[in-house]
Motif scaffolding. Structure first.
Motif, short mmCIF file in Angstrom:
data_model
loop_
_atom_site.label_atom_id
_atom_site.label_comp_id
_atom_site.label_asym_id
_atom_site.label_seq_id
_atom_site.Cartn_x
_atom_site.Cartn_y
_atom_site.Cartn_z
N GLU A 237 45.05 24.17 22.53
CA GLU A 237 43.95 25.05 22.13
C GLU A 237 43.76 26.21 23.10
N ASP A 238 43.88 25.95 24.40
CA ASP A 238 43.69 27.00 25.40
C ASP A 238 44.91 27.02 26.32
N ALA A 239 45.81 27.97 26.10
CA ALA A 239 47.04 28.06 26.89
C ALA A 239 46.89 29.02 28.07
N SER A 240 45.63 29.38 28.40
CA SER A 240 45.43 30.31 29.51
C SER A 240 45.47 29.60 30.86
N ARG A 241 45.37 28.27 30.85
CA ARG A 241 45.45 27.49 32.08
C ARG A 241 46.64 26.55 31.98
N VAL A 242 47.27 26.32 33.11
CA VAL A 242 48.47 25.48 33.12
C VAL A 242 48.37 24.42 34.21
N PHE A 243 49.09 23.35 34.02
CA PHE A 243 49.30 22.33 35.04
C PHE A 243 50.76 22.44 35.46
N PHE B 227 51.47 15.22 42.21
CA PHE B 227 50.33 16.13 42.19
C PHE B 227 50.63 17.32 41.28
N PHE B 228 49.56 17.82 40.65
CA PHE B 228 49.67 18.95 39.75
C PHE B 228 48.67 20.02 40.16
N SER C 212 45.62 25.83 37.14
CA SER C 212 45.07 27.16 37.37
C SER C 212 45.43 28.09 36.22
N THR C 213 44.82 29.25 36.27
CA THR C 213 45.22 30.30 35.35
C THR C 213 46.46 30.96 35.94
N TYR C 214 47.11 31.75 35.16
CA TYR C 214 48.30 32.43 35.68
C TYR C 214 48.22 33.91 35.35
#
Length: 157
Positions: A79-85, A92-93, A96-98
């Motif tokens: 739904e929201d691809a503006s933040r990524v892992f 650890f992951f 954040s936004t990119y």
């Protein structure tokens, strides 16, 4: 005289075992490790390209396929691809936004570290190859073989 020949043959076998069981195995480990690092660099660059494509598309939602394991893929809707892992290691992951600056900075830092590591692994493999060559030369001398005659050698350049 035969006793001396038997000792030489025994030493030759020991050195050959050392080359095959220790040096060649170590060389293979170093080369496999270096290949693994190159694979990580490739995966990171693929991630960078994917994130750039997402950023250029400008869409917040995304349809994709996710590998559940053993090459079993399912369709997924993000739904929201503006933040990524992003996996940073040891389980650890980073969440954040990119942005373009973010991608360039992380790519530079990550690739720089990995490329330095590959340089070290390349140097290690060269050292192991030199040790193999040294032992082979010792074996040649121990067995009384002479160098190849000059007439059978040729210039490379």
């Amino acid at each position: 005289m035969a006793n001396n020949k038997d000792r030489i043959d025994q030493k030759v076998l020991q050195y050959e075992d050392f080359i095959n069981e220790v040096l060649r195995r170590d060389l293979q480990k170093v080369l496999d490790q270096r290949d693994s690092v190159y694979e990580k660099i490739s995966q990171y660059l693929q991630l960078k390209n994917t994130l750039q494509s997402l950023q250029e598309a400008g869409s917040k939602s995304l349809k994709t396929e996710v590998d559940l394991g053993c090459n079993f893929y399912v369709q997924a809707q993000v739904e929201d691809a503006s933040r990524v892992f992003v996996a940073v290691g040891y389980g650890f992951f980073s969440h954040s936004t990119y942005s373009h600056k973010y991608l360039e900075m992380h790519t530079f830092i990550y690739r720089s570290g990995l490329l330095l590591f590959t340089e070290t692994l390349t140097k290690d493999s060269a050292k192991i190859k030199a040790h193999i060559r040294l032992v082979l030369e010792g074996l040649r001398e121990l067995q009384g073989f002479s160098d190849l005659p000059e007439s059978s050698t040729r210039e490379i350049f």
